[in-house]
Design a protein around this motif. Sequence first.
Motif, PDB file in Angstrom:
ATOM      1  N   GLN A  89       0.830  -1.202   0.000  1.00 12.38           N
ATOM      2  CA  GLN A  89       0.000   0.000   0.000  1.00 12.38           C
ATOM      3  C   GLN A  89       0.871   1.261   0.000  1.00 12.38           C
ATOM      4  OE1 GLN A  89      -2.572   0.379   3.412  1.00 12.38           O
ATOM      5  NE2 GLN A  89      -3.583   2.191   2.600  1.00 12.38           N
ATOM      6  N   ILE A  90       1.911   1.276   0.812  1.00  8.85           N
ATOM      7  CA  ILE A  90       2.826   2.424   0.857  1.00  8.85           C
ATOM      8  C   ILE A  90       3.495   2.621  -0.498  1.00  8.85           C
ATOM      9  CG2 ILE A  90       4.993   3.253   1.847  1.00  8.85           C
ATOM     10  CD1 ILE A  90       4.131   1.869   4.487  1.00  8.85           C
ATOM     11  N   LEU A  91       3.946   1.520  -1.111  1.00 17.74           N
ATOM     12  CA  LEU A  91       4.605   1.620  -2.420  1.00 17.74           C
ATOM     13  C   LEU A  91       3.663   2.140  -3.500  1.00 17.74           C
ATOM     14  CD1 LEU A  91       6.767  -1.616  -2.325  1.00 17.74           C
ATOM     15  CD2 LEU A  91       7.590   0.752  -2.307  1.00 17.74           C
ATOM     16  N   ARG A  92       2.397   1.687  -3.471  1.00 22.12           N
ATOM     17  CA  ARG A  92       1.415   2.176  -4.454  1.00 22.12           C
ATOM     18  C   ARG A  92       1.209   3.682  -4.305  1.00 22.12           C
ATOM     19  NH1 ARG A  92      -1.196  -2.551  -3.170  1.00 22.12           N
ATOM     20  NH2 ARG A  92      -2.625  -1.478  -1.751  1.00 22.12           N
ATOM     21  N   LYS A  93       1.061   4.134  -3.063  1.00 22.04           N
ATOM     22  CA  LYS A  93       0.882   5.572  -2.832  1.00 22.04           C
ATOM     23  C   LYS A  93       2.118   6.346  -3.276  1.00 22.04           C
ATOM     24  CE  LYS A  93      -2.427   5.534   0.938  1.00 22.04           C
ATOM     25  NZ  LYS A  93      -2.702   5.924   2.332  1.00 22.04           N
ATOM     26  N   ALA A  94       3.284   5.798  -2.995  1.00 21.87           N
ATOM     27  CA  ALA A  94       4.525   6.477  -3.378  1.00 21.87           C
ATOM     28  C   ALA A  94       4.640   6.574  -4.897  1.00 21.87           C
ATOM     29  CB  ALA A  94       5.724   5.742  -2.792  1.00 21.87           C
ATOM     30  N   GLU A  95       4.299   5.508  -5.595  1.00 23.15           N
ATOM     31  CA  GLU A  95       4.366   5.527  -7.055  1.00 23.15           C
ATOM     32  C   GLU A  95       3.373   6.522  -7.638  1.00 23.15           C
ATOM     33  OE1 GLU A  95       4.013   1.538  -8.564  1.00 23.15           O
ATOM     34  OE2 GLU A  95       5.750   0.876  -7.404  1.00 23.15           O
ATOM     35  N   ASN A  96       2.189   6.613  -7.022  1.00 22.41           N
ATOM     36  CA  ASN A  96       1.182   7.580  -7.483  1.00 22.41           C
ATOM     37  C   ASN A  96       1.667   9.012  -7.325  1.00 22.41           C
ATOM     38  OD1 ASN A  96      -0.573   5.535  -8.161  1.00 22.41           O
ATOM     39  ND2 ASN A  96      -1.713   5.644  -6.248  1.00 22.41           N
ATOM     40  N   HIS A  97       2.551   9.239  -6.395  1.00 16.69           N
ATOM     41  CA  HIS A  97       3.101  10.576  -6.163  1.00 16.69           C
ATOM     42  C   HIS A  97       4.498  10.738  -6.774  1.00 16.69           C
ATOM     43  CE1 HIS A  97      -0.174  11.867  -3.645  1.00 16.69           C
ATOM     44  NE2 HIS A  97      -0.088  10.751  -2.960  1.00 16.69           N
ATOM     45  N   ARG A  98       4.843   9.817  -7.668  1.00 18.64           N
ATOM     46  CA  ARG A  98       6.123   9.848  -8.387  1.00 18.64           C
ATOM     47  C   ARG A  98       7.321   9.795  -7.441  1.00 18.64           C
ATOM     48  NH1 ARG A  98       3.949  14.358 -12.369  1.00 18.64           N
ATOM     49  NH2 ARG A  98       2.746  13.020 -13.709  1.00 18.64           N
ATOM     50  N   PHE A  99       7.218   8.919  -6.497  1.00 12.05           N
ATOM     51  CA  PHE A  99       8.313   8.724  -5.534  1.00 12.05           C
ATOM     52  C   PHE A  99       8.486   7.215  -5.354  1.00 12.05           C
ATOM     53  CE2 PHE A  99       9.911   9.706  -1.010  1.00 12.05           C
ATOM     54  CZ  PHE A  99      11.167  10.016  -1.472  1.00 12.05           C
ATOM     55  N   PRO A 100       8.859   6.500  -6.440  1.00 10.88           N
ATOM     56  CA  PRO A 100       8.787   5.045  -6.453  1.00 10.88           C
ATOM     57  C   PRO A 100       9.718   4.310  -5.500  1.00 10.88           C
ATOM     58  CG  PRO A 100       9.889   5.846  -8.412  1.00 10.88           C
ATOM     59  CD  PRO A 100       9.361   7.044  -7.689  1.00 10.88           C
ATOM     60  N   SER A 101      10.857   4.857  -5.141  1.00  8.34           N
ATOM     61  CA  SER A 101      11.753   4.110  -4.265  1.00  8.34           C
ATOM     62  C   SER A 101      11.724   4.660  -2.841  1.00  8.34           C
ATOM     63  CB  SER A 101      13.170   4.101  -4.823  1.00  8.34           C
ATOM     64  OG  SER A 101      13.507   5.338  -5.378  1.00  8.34           O
ATOM     65  N   MET A 102      10.586   5.181  -2.457  1.00 11.81           N
ATOM     66  CA  MET A 102      10.443   5.802  -1.154  1.00 11.81           C
ATOM     67  C   MET A 102      10.730   4.843  -0.004  1.00 11.81           C
ATOM     68  SD  MET A 102       7.608   6.733   1.437  1.00 11.81           S
ATOM     69  CE  MET A 102       6.680   5.407   0.966  1.00 11.81           C
ATOM     70  N   ILE A 103      10.314   3.608  -0.107  1.00  7.91           N
ATOM     71  CA  ILE A 103      10.469   2.680   1.018  1.00  7.91           C
ATOM     72  C   ILE A 103      11.942   2.451   1.342  1.00  7.91           C
ATOM     73  CG2 ILE A 103      10.454   0.475  -0.201  1.00  7.91           C
ATOM     74  CD1 ILE A 103       8.517   1.250   2.995  1.00  7.91           C
ATOM     75  N   GLY A 104      12.801   2.556   0.366  1.00  6.56           N
ATOM     76  CA  GLY A 104      14.227   2.398   0.610  1.00  6.56           C
ATOM     77  C   GLY A 104      14.826   3.521   1.425  1.00  6.56           C
ATOM     78  N   SER A 105      14.130   4.677   1.459  1.00 10.66           N
ATOM     79  CA  SER A 105      14.655   5.808   2.218  1.00 10.66           C
ATOM     80  C   SER A 105      14.166   5.823   3.661  1.00 10.66           C
ATOM     81  CB  SER A 105      14.271   7.122   1.538  1.00 10.66           C
ATOM     82  OG  SER A 105      12.876   7.313   1.606  1.00 10.66           O
ATOM     83  N   LEU A 106      13.266   4.919   4.013  1.00 13.07           N
ATOM     84  CA  LEU A 106      12.768   4.879   5.391  1.00 13.07           C
ATOM     85  C   LEU A 106      13.811   4.277   6.318  1.00 13.07           C
ATOM     86  CD1 LEU A 106       9.099   3.637   4.943  1.00 13.07           C
ATOM     87  CD2 LEU A 106       9.888   5.965   5.325  1.00 13.07           C
ATOM     88  N   ASP A 107      13.872   4.793   7.505  1.00 14.19           N
ATOM     89  CA  ASP A 107      14.798   4.262   8.506  1.00 14.19           C
ATOM     90  C   ASP A 107      14.119   3.105   9.228  1.00 14.19           C
ATOM     91  OD1 ASP A 107      16.595   3.713  10.477  1.00 14.19           O
ATOM     92  OD2 ASP A 107      16.296   5.581  11.566  1.00 14.19           O
ATOM     93  N   CYS A 108      14.482   1.905   8.867  1.00 15.22           N
ATOM     94  CA  CYS A 108      13.867   0.714   9.456  1.00 15.22           C
ATOM     95  C   CYS A 108      14.846  -0.023  10.349  1.00 15.22           C
ATOM     96  CB  CYS A 108      13.362  -0.219   8.358  1.00 15.22           C
ATOM     97  SG  CYS A 108      12.176   0.563   7.247  1.00 15.22           S
ATOM     98  N   MET A 109      15.838   0.664  10.858  1.00 17.76           N
ATOM     99  CA  MET A 109      16.897   0.023  11.635  1.00 17.76           C
ATOM    100  C   MET A 109      16.389  -0.613  12.916  1.00 17.76           C
ATOM    101  SD  MET A 109      19.469   0.230   9.743  1.00 17.76           S
ATOM    102  CE  MET A 109      20.712  -0.334  10.868  1.00 17.76           C
ATOM    103  N   HIS A 110      15.259  -0.107  13.454  1.00 16.56           N
ATOM    104  CA  HIS A 110      14.757  -0.654  14.713  1.00 16.56           C
ATOM    105  C   HIS A 110      13.945  -1.924  14.511  1.00 16.56           C
ATOM    106  CE1 HIS A 110      11.696   1.996  13.092  1.00 16.56           C
ATOM    107  NE2 HIS A 110      10.820   1.281  13.739  1.00 16.56           N
ATOM    108  N   TRP A 111      13.706  -2.321  13.262  1.00 17.47           N
ATOM    109  CA  TRP A 111      12.971  -3.540  12.998  1.00 17.47           C
ATOM    110  C   TRP A 111      13.939  -4.705  12.903  1.00 17.47           C
ATOM    111  CZ3 TRP A 111       9.996  -0.953   8.465  1.00 17.47           C
ATOM    112  CH2 TRP A 111       8.997  -0.152   8.980  1.00 17.47           C
TER     113      TRP A 111
END
Length: 152
Positions: free
Chosen positions: A122-144
């Motif tokens: 869902q996050i990736l679909r929204k990001a692609e709709n806003h022309r930000f396709p690799s957005m998930i790679g920029s998230l800080d997921c270090m605590h997971w």
Amino acid sequence: MMHANLMDNYFNLNSVYTEEDFKRHFRIRRHVFERLLHDVQQVNAYFRQKLDRVGHPGFSPHQKVIVALRMMAYDSPTDSIDETYGMFEPICLDILAEFCNIIVQLYKDEYLYEPNQEDLDQILRKAENHRFPSMIGSLDCMHWNGKNCPTE
């Protein structure tokens, strides 16, 4: 005095600022603020108004929650809070710490969880709709904790 100004500006029937002004100033809708205010008061006595040592009312719950939200929403330094809301730095920092702790305690089961694949899609679909396709790679997921995360 500060509490009365806050109430006149944002919460009374004929308040100075509109609902949209409230959202713009505090980055949250008023009804969500009121839910937060109610919830934190129910769980943590720190957010209930008390009398100070000489019997005067201390900071109101509205003031405390507003201060915490302003500090988080705008990364406001405590000296600007002091000027606007009349709270010294140690009080502002205590309020922020108490607020963050209680928010995690209250809402962690509902809102704070590791995203599953459906959430990521869902996050990736929204990001692609806003022309930000690799957005998930920029998230800080270090605590997971992930099974494929490097350990060294």
